[in-house]
Enzyme design. Structure first.
Site, PDB file in Angstrom:
ATOM      1  N   GLY A   1     -50.390  50.976  44.230  1.00  0.00           N
ATOM      2  CA  GLY A   1     -49.498  51.922  44.907  1.00  0.00           C
ATOM      3  C   GLY A   1     -49.750  53.366  44.528  1.00  0.00           C
ATOM      4  O   GLY A   1     -49.601  54.264  45.361  1.00  0.00           O
TER       5      GLY A   1
ATOM      6  N   GLN B   1     -46.404  52.002  35.062  1.00  0.00           N
ATOM      7  CA  GLN B   1     -47.833  52.347  34.894  1.00  0.00           C
ATOM      8  C   GLN B   1     -48.052  53.786  34.419  1.00  0.00           C
ATOM      9  O   GLN B   1     -49.081  54.387  34.694  1.00  0.00           O
ATOM     10  CB  GLN B   1     -48.620  52.105  36.195  1.00  0.00           C
TER      11      GLN B   1
ATOM     12  N   ASP C   1     -81.519  38.244  24.257  1.00  0.00           N
ATOM     13  CA  ASP C   1     -82.912  37.809  24.296  1.00  0.00           C
ATOM     14  C   ASP C   1     -83.475  37.905  25.711  1.00  0.00           C
ATOM     15  O   ASP C   1     -84.596  38.358  25.915  1.00  0.00           O
ATOM     16  CB  ASP C   1     -83.018  36.344  23.833  1.00  0.00           C
TER      17      ASP C   1
ATOM     18  N   GLY D   1     -75.976  49.771  25.368  1.00  0.00           N
ATOM     19  CA  GLY D   1     -76.110  48.320  25.147  1.00  0.00           C
ATOM     20  C   GLY D   1     -74.970  47.573  25.816  1.00  0.00           C
ATOM     21  O   GLY D   1     -74.471  46.577  25.296  1.00  0.00           O
TER      22      GLY D   1
ATOM     23  N   ALA E   1     -73.874  37.453  29.013  1.00  0.00           N
ATOM     24  CA  ALA E   1     -73.687  38.714  29.729  1.00  0.00           C
ATOM     25  C   ALA E   1     -73.096  38.471  31.109  1.00  0.00           C
ATOM     26  O   ALA E   1     -72.235  39.220  31.587  1.00  0.00           O
ATOM     27  CB  ALA E   1     -75.020  39.444  29.846  1.00  0.00           C
TER      28      ALA E   1
ATOM     29  N   TRP F   1     -74.851  32.897  23.010  1.00  0.00           N
ATOM     30  CA  TRP F   1     -75.145  34.322  22.891  1.00  0.00           C
ATOM     31  C   TRP F   1     -76.423  34.364  22.047  1.00  0.00           C
ATOM     32  O   TRP F   1     -76.385  34.626  20.841  1.00  0.00           O
ATOM     33  CB  TRP F   1     -74.009  35.059  22.183  1.00  0.00           C
TER      34      TRP F   1
ATOM     35  N   ILE G   1     -79.312  35.928  21.234  1.00  0.00           N
ATOM     36  CA  ILE G   1     -79.899  36.836  20.248  1.00  0.00           C
ATOM     37  C   ILE G   1     -79.032  36.902  18.986  1.00  0.00           C
ATOM     38  O   ILE G   1     -79.530  37.111  17.874  1.00  0.00           O
ATOM     39  CB  ILE G   1     -80.126  38.244  20.863  1.00  0.00           C
ATOM     40  N   GLU G   2     -77.721  36.655  19.151  1.00  0.00           N
ATOM     41  CA  GLU G   2     -76.821  36.661  17.991  1.00  0.00           C
ATOM     42  C   GLU G   2     -76.993  35.381  17.172  1.00  0.00           C
ATOM     43  O   GLU G   2     -76.932  35.407  15.943  1.00  0.00           O
ATOM     44  CB  GLU G   2     -75.361  36.815  18.433  1.00  0.00           C
TER      45      GLU G   2
HETATM   46  C1  LIG Z   1     -69.987  44.463  25.716  1.00  0.00           C
HETATM   47  C2  LIG Z   1     -70.866  43.954  24.618  1.00  0.00           C
HETATM   48  N1  LIG Z   1     -70.421  42.939  23.847  1.00  0.00           N
HETATM   49  C3  LIG Z   1     -71.216  42.428  22.892  1.00  0.00           C
HETATM   50  C4  LIG Z   1     -72.468  42.939  22.671  1.00  0.00           C
HETATM   51  C5  LIG Z   1     -73.359  42.371  21.561  1.00  0.00           C
HETATM   52  N2  LIG Z   1     -74.413  41.533  22.178  1.00  0.00           N
HETATM   53  C6  LIG Z   1     -75.627  42.049  22.480  1.00  0.00           C
HETATM   54  S1  LIG Z   1     -76.658  40.918  23.123  1.00  0.00           S
HETATM   55  C7  LIG Z   1     -75.511  39.707  22.988  1.00  0.00           C
HETATM   56  C8  LIG Z   1     -75.840  38.297  23.409  1.00  0.00           C
HETATM   57  C9  LIG Z   1     -76.088  38.163  24.869  1.00  0.00           C
HETATM   58  O1  LIG Z   1     -76.129  36.808  25.212  1.00  0.00           O
HETATM   59  P1  LIG Z   1     -76.707  36.334  26.599  1.00  0.00           P
HETATM   60  O2  LIG Z   1     -76.309  37.274  27.668  1.00  0.00           O
HETATM   61  O3  LIG Z   1     -76.359  34.918  26.803  1.00  0.00           O
HETATM   62  O4  LIG Z   1     -78.273  36.521  26.436  1.00  0.00           O
HETATM   63  P2  LIG Z   1     -79.264  35.743  25.435  1.00  0.00           P
HETATM   64  O5  LIG Z   1     -79.351  36.549  24.169  1.00  0.00           O
HETATM   65  O6  LIG Z   1     -78.680  34.378  25.191  1.00  0.00           O
HETATM   66  O7  LIG Z   1     -80.566  35.703  26.172  1.00  0.00           O
HETATM   67  C10 LIG Z   1     -74.318  40.193  22.458  1.00  0.00           C
HETATM   68  C11 LIG Z   1     -73.092  39.386  22.239  1.00  0.00           C
HETATM   69  C12 LIG Z   1     -72.868  44.034  23.481  1.00  0.00           C
HETATM   70  N3  LIG Z   1     -74.055  44.617  23.346  1.00  0.00           N
HETATM   71  N4  LIG Z   1     -72.061  44.492  24.454  1.00  0.00           N
END
Ligand SMILES: Cc1ncc(C[n+]2csc(CCOP(=O)(O)OP(=O)(O)O)c2C)c(N)n1
Length: 573
Positions: free
Chosen positions: A33, A118, A397, A418, A447, A475, A477-478
């Protein structure tokens, strides 16, 4: 009392007329609104509203639209939680310096600070992430405020980036006096190119034309300067790196491109030219620990890109196009001192390494779990995509694999913030901007989850995007970092969820692919039925170069472990 009907002379109608006059043909938004007068006025003015499912996605889409078209991206979001939801999008545009105008509303002025629905002082938290942020409480000031905001978004008077305006909703309904509608506000002006100082140009020519191993690095400030950049590279026989901000300026097969040799070329160059590029973490902050004794020539239209982390031995303030033209003109027929053996050697290594990568991508072995390597997926995509495809890469990754494995002249990714999760919104905006080109979002499953709901926006708006999820159930790379650094895995496993079923539920063509040999046909079907999603099971065991380089564990001094070590040694003397 019924809501007041709005006249053509309302402030909201004027906002729509202003945007239309400035070439805005679409606005990304989520209704409420407090912004309804603008929403309806935009529609009445023939501006398309791309209605999304979360305000953050609206700003991401405006960002991608701005980056891809070189114009202004506009997001319209409602008061309070609409603005707080949008904050990550605004932060991302801020760091990426994307020209985005965010418009929002406020409660009517008589209810201000009385606990209205709001009601928040948005400026308190929006300001640090924007180039300009104002509340417009006077209908007659709508035009000058819009004009100023747009100028700032494009970097007039500072760095380009997101700008923000909000309006109490009663003011949007108020009439504007005709006398304030000066024609100048409706003229879409071409920004003049700024020219560098001629004496400094002569010094820059001396530096560059006496370099033995010149390296040119471009960033977003070099966009649009492809022609003089190519001439400069050819005149100097220089080597060239793009760091993702300005892909497509120089074709991948150009003899100056040495992307696969980034680390060694950075340490070997004797003169480094940055054009519209910050010396941020991706460029080792310009540290002598990594760049050795190289001398720097910095070229930028905004002064921040001349000074960050390291000043140039010579700095040229001017638009990339005009400055490169001036350098070429000033150098005339002068012969460059570049060592042709150096360029030939580095280039040959780049070519060999790239070819090896292409072969290894096709042959990448599956994990011990039997699941395919993500490079097999990228190789199949690479074979299927046309040369002018727009690639959006996202994830951890998988972003790392895709950045090198999927060449594209038009490329977007989470950028220096990032900011993972941009994939689907960026892809939807790209597909709407260029419906005749193939747009592919290559994303990790983690992601993808952030903005997966925007698949619904893709379907409703018939955005012909192909989303490819590299589903490694984690996730990734973590996970890798936890295993390497801590020896155990905590809170980083996901499920191999059925994203194809999710996509089908929202109306997309979608398939799950488990075997590499099924990819070509599945990709072909998906390309023919966009919007589409492919949910591809990949092994979580694949280790990307970003994981190997140490990016994930965030070293103390530099972004990459090797640079961190070099920096440590250099500081120790
Ligand atoms: C908004 C946000 N949250 C967390 C992170 C930290 N982070 C960077 S890469 C990643 C893992 C991404 O996982 P995925 O998209 O499944 O890709 P994969 O590494 O498995 O290929 C995370 C949690 C970030 N950079 N941005």
């Amino acid at each position: 009392m019924n809501p007041p009907s709005m006249s053509d002379r309302s402030a909201a109608a004027l906002i729509a007329r202003f945007l239309k006059a400035h070439g805005i043909d679409r606005v990304f938004g989520l209704c409420g609104g407090h912004i309804m007068p603008i929403w309806m006025a935009l529609d009445a003015a023939g501006i398309r509203i791309v209605d999304v499912r979360d305000e953050r996605a609206a700003v991401y889409m405006a960002h991608a639209h701005a980056d891809l078209t070189g114009g202004l991206g506009v997001a319209l979001i409602t008061a309070g939680p609409g603005v707080t939801n949008a904050m990550t999008g605004i932060a991302n545009a801020h760091v990426a310096r994307a020209s985005v105008l965010v418009l929002s509303g406020l409660p009517p002025m008589p209810q201000e600070n009385r606990g209205a629905l709001q009601d928040m002082n948005h400026l308190d938290f929006v300001r640090p992430l924007t180039r300009y942020a104002r509340t417009v409480r006077l209908a007659d000031l709508v035009l000058p405020e819009l004009a100023e905001a747009v100028a700032r978004a494009f970097g007039e008077g500072g760095e380009p980036g997101p700008v923000y305006l909000d309006f109490p909703v009663d003011r949007l309904r108020a009439e504007v006096s005709a006398a304030t509608e000066l024609p100048e506000f409706f003229e879409a002006r071409r920004r003049p190119r700024s020219h560098p100082d001629p004496e400094t140009v002569a010094r820059a020519v001396d530096l560059l034309w006496s370099a033995k191993r010149p390296l040119v690095i471009t960033g977003r400030g070099a966009r649009g300067a492809s022609a003089p950049l190519l001439k400069l590279l050819e005149r100097l026989d220089a080597l060239y790196l793009d760091t993702g901000e300005s892909r497509g300026l120089v074709p991948d097969d150009h003899p100056s491109v040495v992307a696969a040799m980034r680390g060694s070329v950075m340490s070997e160059a004797d003169v480094v030219v940055t054009i519209g590029r910050k010396l941020d973490f991706q460029l080792a902050y310009g540290s002598p620990a990594v760049f050795g004794d190289a001398r720097f020539l910095r070229i930028a239209e905004n002064a921040a890109e001349l000074r960050d982390n390291r000043r140039g031995d010579v700095s040229l303030l001017g638009s990339a196009h005009a400055t490169l033209d001036a350098l070429l003109a000033s150098a005339g027929e002068r012969t460059a001192a570049t060592d042709p053996q150096w360029t030939a050697r580095v280039r040959a290594k780049h070519v060999a390494r790239s070819a090896k990568l292409r072969t290894s991508m096709r042959e990448a072995a599956p994990g011990s779990d039997g699941l395919m390597h993500p490079n097999r997926l990228l190789a199949a995509l690479r074979d299927a995509l046309p040369p002018d495809a727009i690639v959006v890469a996202d994830g951890g990754d998988f972003l790392s694999f895709a950045r090198v494995g999927l060449p594209a002249t038009t490329y977007l990714d989470p950028g220096p913030l990032g900011c993972i999760g941009i994939g689907t919104p960026f892809g939807v905006a790209a597909a709407l901007a260029y419906p005749d080109r193939v747009v592919v979002v290559a994303t990790g499953d983690g992601a993808f989850g952030f903005n997966a709901m925007e698949m619904d926006t893709a379907v409703r708006h018939q955005a012909p995007v192909l989303i490819v999820v590299a589903n490694n159930g984690s996730w990734g790379i973590e996970v890798r970092d936890q295993i390497e650094s801590h020896g155990r895995v905590v809170g980083t496993r996901l499920r191999f969820s059925d994203y194809a079923a999710m996509a089908r539920g929202l109306g997309l063509h979608a398939e799950r692919v488990e075997r590499a040999e099924d990819l070509p046909a599945a990709i072909e079907r998906a390309l023919a039925h966009r919007p589409a999603l492919l949910d591809v099971l990949v092994t979580p065991e694949a280790i990307s170069s970003d994981a190997k380089s140490g990016l994930a564990w965030v070293p103390d001094l530099q972004a990459l472990a090797a640079w961190d070590e070099a920096e440590r040694q250099w500081r120790a003397g």
